[in-house]
Design a protein around this motif. Structure first.
Motif, PDB file in Angstrom:
ATOM      1  N   LEU A  59      24.781   0.263 -43.084  1.00  0.00           N
ATOM      2  CA  LEU A  59      25.729   1.093 -43.844  1.00  0.00           C
ATOM      3  C   LEU A  59      27.237   0.441 -44.259  1.00  0.00           C
ATOM      4  N   SER A  65      27.234  -1.002 -47.686  1.00  0.00           N
ATOM      5  CA  SER A  65      26.955   0.132 -48.571  1.00  0.00           C
ATOM      6  C   SER A  65      27.999  -0.175 -49.705  1.00  0.00           C
ATOM      7  N   ALA A 112      30.840   5.599 -46.830  1.00  0.00           N
ATOM      8  CA  ALA A 112      29.905   5.072 -45.956  1.00  0.00           C
ATOM      9  C   ALA A 112      30.271   3.692 -45.119  1.00  0.00           C
TER      10      ALA A 112
END
Length: 883
Positions: free
Chosen positions: A13, A16, A21
């Motif tokens: 994440l 991302s 995020a």
């Protein structure tokens, strides 16, 4: 979370493309480090968790640019560094440049975490060299922090790195011995002193570090720790340090005096010694007997009363002796170290501080010896004076002595920049307390600001201008003089001037000082105003602050010549290229009168600036207001045109040219005031710039008043200039003027006696001249040929070749004049055949006729020439061959 593979998801994440995020995943990884579970810390590093923290620390995320985001990231790195196996990975990930940058942050929490992180990283011996190379200067900045945790952690990091002896040279060059001695002397925190003494014991294992530590009085701090601290670790480190340094013979006297607390000496005897020192009859005898070294030893005793008596004795000796003896006192070994030790104790004693401040003031009076003042500054007197002046036991008497000492020290140019860097200027500005020390504050500030290096250093500090403005508005005259002088010096720096664009109020305050009744203040204010006016970007701000009116109406105190020069320079700058300023200056009779007075000044510099202002004011005016001041202005310019200074005369000529180019009213006024006579005289001046400006003015005037040139041998002067000058601009002006004269039927008769001279030079001037000269020369040739005469003379001097060259040029105006001249020449039957056979004019005429970009007038004149040539049968064949 560990069992379900959350770590991998968080790392994914963090990569991302969505900012939110990445932010939340970085925060989550940072929060996971707070568990301090070794397995989790190890896994975060080896599964790619460092990169999100680095991004958060560098501000690459939306929250990383905020202090709490950076602080959280660096704190997480600190926790990861607890595990030794993680430290190499952190270094390789590029954490050190971030720590180096954030070590200078203004946020206490960030600096605290940076110091703690450096401490953890330096626990690994293999990483210490890398850390020192990247973060050495930041480590010392953190070490001097007022935050106890930051100072303790950075001291611990320094102690860790000092375990590597090959790093001692680098640490010594960075000032480690001096900084550690001050930390041990002045810091009251046990944690800080514990780590500082450990660093000291490590770094003293090198001989060069020992010598510097002894020289700066560091042993006093170690001995003071032994006598005041009950902490076992501190005492252990001090004992180890003393054990190491005891092998250095230079330390023996300090160690003996410090550790043997001999209080057996009678305070009564010390009092008697002090009273004897106060008697000037015995001063020299005491000095010869070595009393200085004994008093220094006495001042090192732990007994406060003995310290006080020793310092009072030294004070009496320093005030009662002559310059030679005072120099001997200053050069005594460890005098400053002993005095600084007395005021560095944790227990504040106002009487002792007052005595030391008085002694410093007395020693600083040794102005005849620059080396003595330099020795005092290098010995650390400036930080001691700053601490005394701002300390808890400070009083007006201590502040007065400290300010006096700083003012005396500032008189030595060699140490002025050092005094500034050690906080001397800030201390002086903090001492605006009124009373007897006002004058010394003003003197010290003025002396410091007179140094170009100091000015350059303080010019980056915008807040300091506010303090100087405050001084300038103070009721005390010496403050006003010093502040205005400093502001004048600062405005020499171009970068500092831009500050006024954001602070109109400050600019208004400076302009307000222009009307001051004190000559020194007014002189400095006009100097600052003139410096600011040199910046083109700041001129609108000066105009908005009504600087022009102030400069025009101010009364120059005592007719000070430097003030006059500054006023003249400021007006010349403001009048340059600013239409609004020129409009205001023309409408304000006070400014016009001031400029006229300046241009007639006996001082050549003020006169030149005044003349430049008048020239600028006349330039670019579409209309010139004819009023009561006009005659005075023109009379002033006439006076300047006769002044025996080439630069002033050139400016007067340029002003006349600007007025003549303005409008018909201004030209008529110039003719009315008989300016043409003076312009004709300037045509004979050997300076090209003056001649060019005068020629330009004459050309502008004769556009509406051609008869003005017929007087005073004007035409003869123009023709002489036309024949003899080699300057392209002057030649163009002369040719243009002759063309204007010949265009007038009444004046053309006046030129008849000089036509031969004109014809003889015209071809050469056209061939060698600029494009403007070729155009004006073509027009002059067309006028000479238009009356059906001068054909033979022009041919004789090579004029026909010159005309053909004009006709073959790509410039439409030159081509038109060339075609017209050919049409006139073709009317002469005797020249038709020569035009065709000898000069081969037909191809040029055909080219003009067939050119797509040729003007219609040129084609018409070419057609007329061809028509005239075709009237002769002999030329028909040549016409056919030319197509």
């Amino acid at each position: 979370m560990k069992e379900n593979g959350v770590f991998g998801d968080l790392v994914n994440l963090s990569r991302s493309p969505e900012m939110r995020a990445r932010d939340v995943s970085a925060y989550a990884i940072a929060n996971l480090t707070s568990t301090y579970v070794p397995e989790i810390l190890h896994r975060i590093v080896h599964e790619g968790g460092i990169k999100p923290l680095i991004d958060l620390a560098t501000g690459s995320t939306s929250v990383g640019s905020f202090p709490h985001g950076k602080c959280l990231a660096i704190a997480a790195v600190k926790r990861l560094a607890i595990l030794p196996e993680n430290r190499h990975s952190l270094i390789e990930s590029g954490i050190l440049p971030i720590l180096s940058s954030e070590g200078r942050s203004s946020e206490i929490d960030i600096k605290r975490e940076v110091a703690a992180c450096l401490f953890e990283l330096t626990l690994s011996a293999s990483l210490r060299h890398t850390v020192v190379d990247a973060c050495c200067s930041e480590l010392f900045i953190l070490l001097t922090s007022k935050d106890i945790k930051t100072a303790a952690s950075s001291a611990g990091a320094l102690a860790n790195t000092a375990e590597e002896t090959d790093l001692h040279g680098t640490l010594k060059d960075a000032g480690a011995p001096v900084v550690l001695s001050h930390i041990v002397l002045q810091n009251a925190s046990v944690n800080v002193i514990r780590e500082a003494t450990r660093a000291t014991s490590n770094i003293l294992s090198t001989k060069s570090c020992q010598d510097e530590y002894i020289q700066c009085g560091g042993l006093f701090g170690l001995i003071n720790v032994v006598s005041t601290m009950m902490d076992k670790q501190c005492n252990h480190h001090v004992a180890h340090a003393l054990n190491i340094i005891s092998f250095n013979a230079k330390s023996h006297s300090f160690i003996t005096d410090g550790l043997i607390a001999d209080i057996v000496i009678s305070s009564n005897a010390a009092t008697s010694l002090r009273n004897t020192c106060a008697n000037g009859k015995y001063t020299n005898k005491l000095l010869k007997q070595g009393s200085i070294s004994e008093l220094i030893n006495l001042s090192r005793r732990d007994n406060l009363e003995l310290k006080q008596l020793a310092m009072e004795s030294l004070l009496h000796l320093s005030t009662a002796v002559d310059e030679v003896s005072r120099r001997a006192i200053i050069e005594s070994d460890n005098l400053l170290g002993a005095a600084i030790q007395c005021i560095a104790t944790r227990t504040v004693n106002a009487d002792l501080h007052r005595t030391v401040a008085g002694m410093f003031a007395s020693l600083s009076e040794c102005n005849e010896c620059d080396d003595c003042l330099a020795k005092l500054v290098s010995g650390g007197i400036v930080p001691a004076l700053c601490n005394l002046s701002r300390g808890q036991g400070s009083c007006p008497e201590i502040q007065a002595n400290c300010v006096l000492s700083l003012a005396n020290l500032c008189s030595n140019e060699q140490v002025q920049i050092t005094i500034y860097r050690q906080g001397g200027l800030d201390c002086l500005l903090d001492s605006l307390i009124g009373g007897a020390c006002n004058r010394h504050v003003a003197i010290g500030v003025r002396l410091l600001a007179s140094n170009p290096n100091v000015c350059k250093a303080i010019s980056t500090n915008e807040s300091i201008l506010t303090q100087f403005i405050f001084m300038a508005k103070h009721s005390f005259l010496d403050y006003q003089r010093s502040a205005s002088s400093v502001i004048g010096s600062l405005t020499l720096n171009k970068d500092f001037r831009s500050f006024f664009a954001r602070k109109d109020a400050s600019l208004e305050e400076i302009i307000g000082l222009l009307s001051h009744t004190d000559c020194c203040v007014q002189r400095s204010a006009t100097y600052a105003t003139a410096n600011v006016a040199e910046s083109v970007a700041l001129r609108p701000y000066l105009i908005r602050c009504n600087a022009l009116h102030a400069l025009g109406t101010m009364d120059i105190v005592n007719n000070d010549i430097r003030t006059t020069r500054n006023v003249s320079r400021a007006l010349s700058c403001l009048s340059s290229g600013n239409a609004e300023a020129k409009r205001i200056m023309l409408q304000d009779s006070n400014i016009v009168k001031r400029l006229i007075r300046l241009s007639r000044s006996a001082d050549s510099i003020a006169q030149r600036y005044g003349a430049l202002s008048l020239c600028n004011m006349c330039h670019g005016q579409d209309s010139f207001t004819i009023g009561p001041g006009t005659k005075a202005l023109i009379s002033c310019l006439i006076f300047l045109s006769r002044y025996p200074d080439p630069e002033v005369m050139n400016l007067a000529a340029a002003a006349f040219a600007a007025l003549a180019l303005g409008c018909d009213d201004s030209r008529s006024k110039l003719v009315e005031e008989d300016v043409v006579k003076h312009l004709i005289r300037m045509l004979k001046f050997p300076d090209d710039q003056t001649t060019d400006s005068a020629c330009l003015a004459i050309n502008a005037i004769i556009l509406t008043s051609k008869e003005a040139l017929a007087k005073e041998e004007g035409i003869e002067s123009v023709i002489s200039l036309f024949k003899t000058s080699s300057n392209s601009d002057i030649v163009f002006g002369a040719v243009y003027a002759l063309g204007t004269i010949l265009d007038d039927n009444a004046l053309s008769e006046v030129v008849v006696p000089f036509k031969n001279d004109i014809i003889l030079s015209i071809a050469h001037k056209i061939e060698s001249g600029s494009l403007d000269t070729k155009r004006a020369g073509g027009y002059l040739l067309s006028l000479l040929l238009s009356n059906g005469k001068n054909y033979e003379k022009i041919e004789m001097v090579g004029g026909i070749s010159c005309i053909l060259n004009l006709a073959s040029m790509s410039d439409n105006e030159c081509q038109e004049y060339g075609a017209f001249c050919l049409a006139e020449l073709a009317k002469n039957d005797a020249l038709k055949v020569d035009l065709v056979r000898k000069y081969e004019a037909v191809p040029s005429l055909v080219t003009i006729m067939s050119g797509e970009c040729t003007a219609n007038e040129s084609k018409r004149y070419a057609a007329m020439a061809l028509l005239s040539i075709a009237e002769d049968y002999e030329t028909h064949l040549a016409l056919g061959e030319a197509g």
